[in-house]
Enzyme design. Sequence first.
Site, PDB file in Angstrom:
ATOM      1  N   CYS A  75       0.796  -1.229   0.000  1.00 24.86           N
ATOM      2  CA  CYS A  75       0.000   0.000   0.000  1.00 24.86           C
ATOM      3  C   CYS A  75       0.827   1.278   0.000  1.00 24.86           C
ATOM      4  O   CYS A  75       0.279   2.366  -0.186  1.00 24.86           O
ATOM      5  CB  CYS A  75      -0.929   0.014   1.202  1.00 24.86           C
ATOM      6  SG  CYS A  75      -1.972  -1.448   1.316  1.00 24.86           S
TER       7      CYS A  75
ATOM      8  N   CYS B 239       0.119   2.408   6.615  1.00 24.86           N
ATOM      9  CA  CYS B 239       0.555   1.044   6.888  1.00 24.86           C
ATOM     10  C   CYS B 239       0.544   0.256   5.584  1.00 24.86           C
ATOM     11  O   CYS B 239      -0.035   0.682   4.587  1.00 24.86           O
ATOM     12  CB  CYS B 239      -0.377   0.386   7.898  1.00 24.86           C
ATOM     13  SG  CYS B 239      -2.098   0.375   7.353  1.00 24.86           S
TER      14      CYS B 239
END
Length: 479
Positions: A128, A464
Site C-alpha cells: 500500500c 501502513c
Amino acid sequence: MITPRLIAHPLSRTSSSTLVRVAVACVSSKSFSTVRQSSPRKNVVVVDGVRLPFAQTSTIYSDQMAVDLQRLAFQGLITKTALDKGDVDYVLAGNVIQEVRTSNLAREAAINAGFPATIGGHTVAMACISSSVAITSAAEKILSNHAHVVVAGGAETFSDVPIRLTRPIRQKLITMPKAMKKGGPLGAVRHMLKGLKMKDISLETPAIANYTTGEVMGVSSDRLSAKFGVSRRDQDEFTVRSHVMAGKAHKDGWYEGEIVPYKGSTEENGIKADSTIESVSKLKPAFIKPHGTHTAANSSFLTDGASASLIMSEERALELGFKPLAYLRDWSFKACDPFEELLLVILSFKCVNFLTYIKGPTYCSQEVLSRNNLNLESDIGVFEIHEAFAGQILSNLEAMKSQKFADEKFGGKRVGEIDIDKMNTKGGSLALGHPFGATGSRLVTTASRRLQLENQRFALVAACADGGLGHACILERYD
C-alpha cells in the site's frame, strides 16, 4: 573514502612507489561526489501532483490496464504543470498487482505518455505504500545528484488482474512442446493427462492476504481493534465522517485541478456522501464472523486508479519557473514481525500473539518527529493518514496517545494525540478508495495542497502496508 584499485598487468615493470603516485594522481584528478563534504544538503520539493478519479473496481476503468491509467496520470501532470518532458531526468511508479507484459510499469507508461525514450524509469512495489517509495526514491536520487526532476506516481487496477491456471497445469503446458515433438498430438494429450488430479483443474486468483502468514489484513485489523477497545460504532462513525467529508470536498470543488478528468468527469464513484450511522450499521461482519466489527463499509474497497507527483530539487524548480507546494523534509520506513504486528508500524505498538497491520505508521511517525524535534500536538497542522480500515486507523490513534504504549516502546515519550479536526479533512481511503500503487502519491499531493490552503507549517503523512511495513514523512509548506 574511495580506495584506488591497482592493476598490475599494464604497469608490471613499474616500481610500487610509482604505482602509488599514479593511483593517487588518478583519484585526485577526479571529482567524486562521494567525497564532497562541503556541499550543503539540497532541498527536495513537491511541485505538484494529480490523480485520476479513483473508482470502484470493474466500473469506469474495466477496459483499461494499469499501464493505461499510469500513462493518463503522467499526461495529466505534464498538462497541468506545462513541464517540458525533456526536462524530466527520471520516472518512478508504484504497482502491486503486476501484469507480466508491463512489469516495468513506469517505463512503459512514460514511453506511451510521450516522454523521450532516453529518460530511464523503474517500478517499485511495497504494497500500500508503493508510490510513497517512488516519491522518496525520487528524493534520494535528487539528494545524491543523480537527478533534478523526477516524475513519481503509481497505479493499480483490480478490473484486470492476472488469473492463472494451477501450477501443475502450467508445468504441463511449459513442457508440452517436448512431449509433442516426441510423441505427436497423442503424446501431448497423454502428457497433459498423466498425473493430473481433479483439484488441479481450476484457476488461481490473486488473494488479498499476506503470503508469509496467510492471513487476510481485515482479520488482522479486526483483532487489533478488539485489542484497543475500538467498537463497531466507533468505526462506523469514522467511516461516515470520511464519506461526508469526501463528498463535501467534491461538492465544494476542492479537488478541481488535483483530479484529472476521465472521459470528461472527475466523479469518484466510491464516495457515498449520504452515508449515515443507520445505513452502515446494517452491514454484517466481513472477516471475523459472526461477531467481528469490520464490514464492507468500514473497510476500504477494491479500487482502480493512478496518481503522479512532480518532485524536484528546489534550485531546479525555481530555474524552471515553478513555485513548489511543499518541502519534503524527512521520511521513514519501518518493518515489524508480520505474525504479531502487521498493522501497527504506523504507531509502533506490539500486540502479542496476533497479527496486526498498524504498527508501521506509529514507529515511523515517532522516528521522523523525534529526528526533527517536532511535537505532534503543537507543530503538525495537517495530517493525511491512510484509512485501510476504520479500525486500523482508530487503533493507531489510540496507541499514539497511550502512555502505557510510550512507556513500553519509546522510553515514556508519547507520540501524541492527533486532533481529529486536522486529519483527513477532505475524505480518506474509506471513501475515496485505495488503489494500492497510487495512494501514497495521493496523500502527499493532498497534504501539500492543504498546507498551502490552510496556511499550516508542517504536515505528517503516514500509512501502513501489508507485510508488517509502514511509512511516514514530514512536509513543510513552501513560502
